[in-house]
Design a protein around this motif. Structure first.
Motif, PDB file in Angstrom:
ATOM      1  N   TYR A   1       0.138  -6.048  -0.592  1.00 21.94           N
ATOM      2  CA  TYR A   1       0.136  -4.888   0.307  1.00 21.94           C
ATOM      3  C   TYR A   1       1.419  -4.088   0.180  1.00 21.94           C
ATOM      4  O   TYR A   1       1.399  -2.858   0.197  1.00 21.94           O
TER       5      TYR A   1
ATOM      6  N   LEU B   1       1.049  -1.944  -2.739  1.00 20.34           N
ATOM      7  CA  LEU B   1       0.307  -0.700  -2.517  1.00 20.34           C
ATOM      8  C   LEU B   1       1.237   0.381  -1.970  1.00 20.34           C
ATOM      9  O   LEU B   1       1.165   1.535  -2.393  1.00 20.34           O
TER      10      LEU B   1
ATOM     11  N   MET C   1      -8.472  12.928   0.290  1.00 22.88           N
ATOM     12  CA  MET C   1      -8.985  11.617  -0.114  1.00 22.88           C
ATOM     13  C   MET C   1      -8.391  10.494   0.728  1.00 22.88           C
ATOM     14  O   MET C   1      -8.637   9.341   0.474  1.00 22.88           O
TER      15      MET C   1
ATOM     16  N   LEU D   1      -4.618  14.716  -5.959  1.00 16.29           N
ATOM     17  CA  LEU D   1      -3.665  13.685  -6.386  1.00 16.29           C
ATOM     18  C   LEU D   1      -2.762  13.256  -5.241  1.00 16.29           C
ATOM     19  O   LEU D   1      -2.524  12.069  -5.031  1.00 16.29           O
ATOM     20  N   ALA D   2      -2.271  14.242  -4.475  1.00 18.95           N
ATOM     21  CA  ALA D   2      -1.345  13.912  -3.397  1.00 18.95           C
ATOM     22  C   ALA D   2      -2.030  13.007  -2.379  1.00 18.95           C
ATOM     23  O   ALA D   2      -1.461  12.006  -1.940  1.00 18.95           O
TER      24      ALA D   2
ATOM     25  N   LEU E   1      -4.626  11.137  -2.897  1.00 15.90           N
ATOM     26  CA  LEU E   1      -4.907   9.825  -3.516  1.00 15.90           C
ATOM     27  C   LEU E   1      -3.690   8.917  -3.378  1.00 15.90           C
ATOM     28  O   LEU E   1      -3.817   7.735  -3.076  1.00 15.90           O
ATOM     29  N   GLY E   2      -2.500   9.495  -3.596  1.00 14.18           N
ATOM     30  CA  GLY E   2      -1.273   8.727  -3.412  1.00 14.18           C
ATOM     31  C   GLY E   2      -1.146   8.254  -1.978  1.00 14.18           C
ATOM     32  O   GLY E   2      -0.837   7.093  -1.709  1.00 14.18           O
ATOM     33  N   MET E   3      -1.431   9.173  -1.033  1.00 15.80           N
ATOM     34  CA  MET E   3      -1.361   8.822   0.381  1.00 15.80           C
ATOM     35  C   MET E   3      -2.365   7.727   0.713  1.00 15.80           C
ATOM     36  O   MET E   3      -2.108   6.856   1.544  1.00 15.80           O
ATOM     37  N   MET E   4      -3.522   7.782   0.056  1.00 17.40           N
ATOM     38  CA  MET E   4      -4.554   6.779   0.301  1.00 17.40           C
ATOM     39  C   MET E   4      -4.029   5.382   0.001  1.00 17.40           C
ATOM     40  O   MET E   4      -4.130   4.472   0.823  1.00 17.40           O
ATOM     41  N   THR E   5      -3.402   5.228  -1.187  1.00 10.44           N
ATOM     42  CA  THR E   5      -2.849   3.932  -1.564  1.00 10.44           C
ATOM     43  C   THR E   5      -1.756   3.517  -0.594  1.00 10.44           C
ATOM     44  O   THR E   5      -1.717   2.388  -0.119  1.00 10.44           O
ATOM     45  N   LEU E   6      -0.883   4.483  -0.276  1.00  7.82           N
ATOM     46  CA  LEU E   6       0.263   4.208   0.594  1.00  7.82           C
ATOM     47  C   LEU E   6      -0.187   3.740   1.977  1.00  7.82           C
ATOM     48  O   LEU E   6       0.282   2.720   2.490  1.00  7.82           O
TER      49      LEU E   6
ATOM     50  N   GLY F   1      -1.716   0.343   2.061  1.00  4.75           N
ATOM     51  CA  GLY F   1      -0.657  -0.652   1.943  1.00  4.75           C
ATOM     52  C   GLY F   1       0.043  -0.893   3.270  1.00  4.75           C
ATOM     53  O   GLY F   1       0.223  -2.028   3.694  1.00  4.75           O
TER      54      GLY F   1
END
Lengths: 314, 324
Positions: free
Chosen positions: A291, A294, B75, B129-130, B132-137, B140
């Motif tokens: 996590y 991520l 996203m 893209l931005a 998508l990055g936020m999605m991962t962040l 997490g």
């Protein structure tokens, strides 16, 4: 010479990026024990093959100005039936042909819908992603396939300490680079990406090229699937994680490709994929949880896109 | 975009009619076929069940329609739904009460929406893209502060909110439908809605005539963030527990239903009330009828994909004809 580089903002930013990458590697090797050990380097390169292969295909797609969200799903949808046949009959040739066949069918669906029916790539590949995922789940009933034949597993073995998938990946990367940079077809791909209308008016059969590109991307996904299945001796509907798609797109964009088309190169994409793999490896070696990984990845993706935006500002 | 208004068609064109209303016809046909296949389909309980399932996606897709109409994409909604409720759970573990948790959920939604907005408008990043990055962040962060999304029992008030009914209809369904109608009114009847369409049609022209592009885009992203937070809230209410699966893969569902409902990804075209609404209901209808006929659950995603592909293909044929 230094003065000319500094005066050119774009080159300066390239230099800074390169410098940042070098510093990054130095910090990593100092902070993480075993980071530069031979075993770990080979480990990283082996993990690179999956995301790297997908990233090569994505580079072609991004260069002609499209996007393919279905690649990881096609990887699974193609590998699973082939693996099932192989584990049942032991016939490797038929299995590989089925893997490539299913992949090409999905590529053709994408290609026809985008090149002929003029649908938006994002939408088409989004729905083929759902179909391909559903297909993989449907035929396996969400169970993994094991017991692949030994001849097939040859692709996953190591010669000495080097897994055979690493040279295969780099040979394919070099071939892709030659196609893109040295041949007429490569030029045409870039031309279509920069302005499709101009390319069509100049007498290029754009629909044919776009159609072929989606098939090429699917074939890369199939090869990635074959190498992954041979390495792990299994295939299933959860072969690749759900961060694979984000990782692939960000790797290609880090490597210089642009979502608006016409930009990107194989060398950059391989480096981008390497970067993403190194990050994952770093998180593993440091013993952080998945996590935290991520979070780190998300922040890095946003930062890198911002840097890229800075570099390409008019 | 508006050249269709110039040509006045007096003759009734059957093909054109089918293409323009193809999606609604598909929906009607599926509705009738489902009614024939299963006698339970048209019962009140079953239709309520479909709406009950659709409440979350309805609201977030309504917010997403705004974003897509301005020609951008969000996203991060699925992860934001997870993250907002995760932070609320974190606060609960440190002594927050129900009312505080609700405030936290929506505040996180608005704040992250604002961050998305800043990335897209002020930093001028590619919206896909931005986010998508936020999605991962965000995923997490959410999984990290809740031990990998471990199941957590929430206060009873959440469950009570879900059980609350007015005239036999769950209040959550009523609220989400009201939000939907409100958003459609905003989109069609207010200046803000008109600005959204204008920016989606051509951002350059909108800038030239002096529209407040940045403010509108920020507002749209904050709205989408709040809608995503609503999903987190409603999912917590329905289940009564928090788990790490909230909002899984929701971002792609949002884009899918918006496009099925006729919203163009290029921006400037689309509506919430018949379009996105029917898109959402169709998605849940597929699962519902498969469950009623007792099909193997492993077929669900495949069948869903095929129907989605068909709907999008019809939409593309319409645009193809319009262009040529």
């Amino acid at each position: 010479m230094i003065r000319t580089i500094v005066s050119d903002r774009k080159k300066l930013l390239d230099l800074i990026t390169l410098l940042a990458a070098v510093i990054f590697v130095i910090i990593l090797s100092a902070a993480v024990p075993n980071f530069l050990s031979l075993n770990n380097v080979i480990n990283v390169l082996e993990q690179l093959t999956t995301i790297g292969m997908l990233c090569l295909g994505m580079t072609f797609i991004l260069i002609i100005g499209g996007i393919d969200l279905s690649m990881p799903a096609v990887l699974m949808a193609a590998t699973v039936p082939g693996a099932m046949i192989m584990s049942k009959t032991g016939n490797v040739l038929v299995g590989v042909v089925i893997i490539l066949g299913v992949g090409i069918i999905f590529g053709m669906i994408n290609g026809i819908a985008i090149a002929k029916a003029r649908m938006i790539p994002f939408i088409v590949t989004l729905s083929t992603q759902i179909i391909a995922n559903g297909f993989a789940v449907m035929i396996t009933n969400s169970k993994s396939v094991f017991g692949l034949p030994d001849v097939f597993l040859f692709l996953g073995i190591k010669i000495g300490i080097v897994p055979i998938s690493i040279p295969i990946f780099f040979i394919i990367a070099v071939i892709s680079h030659i196609i893109l940079a040295k041949t007429k077809y490569g030029r045409i791909f870039y031309m279509i990406g920069q302005n499709e209308n101009t390319a069509r008016i100049s007498g290029i059969r754009t629909d044919l090229y776009i159609f072929c590109t989606y098939i090429i991307a699917s074939i890369y996904a199939c090869i990635a699937g074959i190498l992954l299945a041979a390495r792990t001796n299994m295939a299933g509907a959860t072969m690749v994680g759900n961060t694979m798609l984000t990782d692939t797109i960000s790797a290609a964009v880090i490597g210089g490709a642009s979502l608006s088309g016409g930009k990107g190169n194989i060398f950059g994409s391989v480096l981008g994929a390497l970067f993403i793999t190194v990050i994952s490896n770093f998180i593993n070696l440091m013993g952080y949880s998945y996590y935290v990984g991520l979070i780190i990845k998300g922040v890095l993706i946003v930062i890198i896109i911002a840097l890229d935006r800075l570099r390409n500002r008019e | 975009m508006n050249d269709t208004t110039i040509t006045v068609r007096r003759k009734f064109d059957l093909t054109n009619f089918f293409l323009s209303y193809g999606f609604y016809i598909l929906f009607a046909v599926m509705f009738v076929v489902c009614g024939i296949i299963s006698p339970f389909f048209l019962t009140k309980d079953n239709l309520m069940q479909i709406m009950w399932g659709a409440t979350t996606l309805l609201v977030v897709a309504a917010g997403g329609t705004f974003v897509i109409i301005t020609g951008n994409m969000d996203m991060s909604v699925g992860s934001l739904a997870l993250c907002s409720s995760a932070i609320a759970v974190y606060a609960m573990n440190h002594g927050a009460e129900f009312s505080h948790m609700v405030i936290i959920i929506f505040a996180v939604g608005a704040a992250v929406g604002a961050v998305n907005g800043i990335l897209v408008t002020y930093c001028k990043l590619n919206s896909m893209l931005a986010t998508l990055g936020m999605m991962t962040l965000l995923r997490g962060i959410a999984l990290n502060i809740t031990n990998g999304g471990a199941q957590t029992t929430l206060p009873d008030e959440f469950r009570m909110a879900a059980d609350f009914k007015i005239g036999g209809i769950a209040v959550l369904i009523i609220v989400s439908l009201l939000i939907l109608i409100l958003f459609q009114c905003i989109l069609r009847k207010t200046r803000f809605g008109a600005y959204c369409y204008a920016i989606g049609c051509s951002e350059e022209s909108a800038k030239r005539i002096g529209l407040p592009i940045r403010k509108v885009k920020m507002a749209v992203y904050i709205l989408s963030g709040i809608c995503a937070a609503f999903v987190g809230f409603v999912t917590c209410c329905k289940v009564g527990t928090y788990s790490g699966t909230i909002g899984n893969e929701m971002e792609f569902d949002v884009v899918t239903v918006c496009v099925m409902g006729g919203t163009s990804l290029l921006g400037g075209r689309g509506n919430i009330f018949p379009g996105t609404f029917i898109g959402v209901v169709l998605l849940y209808l597929i699962n519902n009828i498969l469950a009623l006929t007792g099909a193997s659950p492993y077929i669900y995603p495949f069948a869903k994909g095929l129907v989605i592909f068909a709907a999008m293909y019809v939409d593309a044929l319409k645009n193809y004809r319009r262009r040529t």
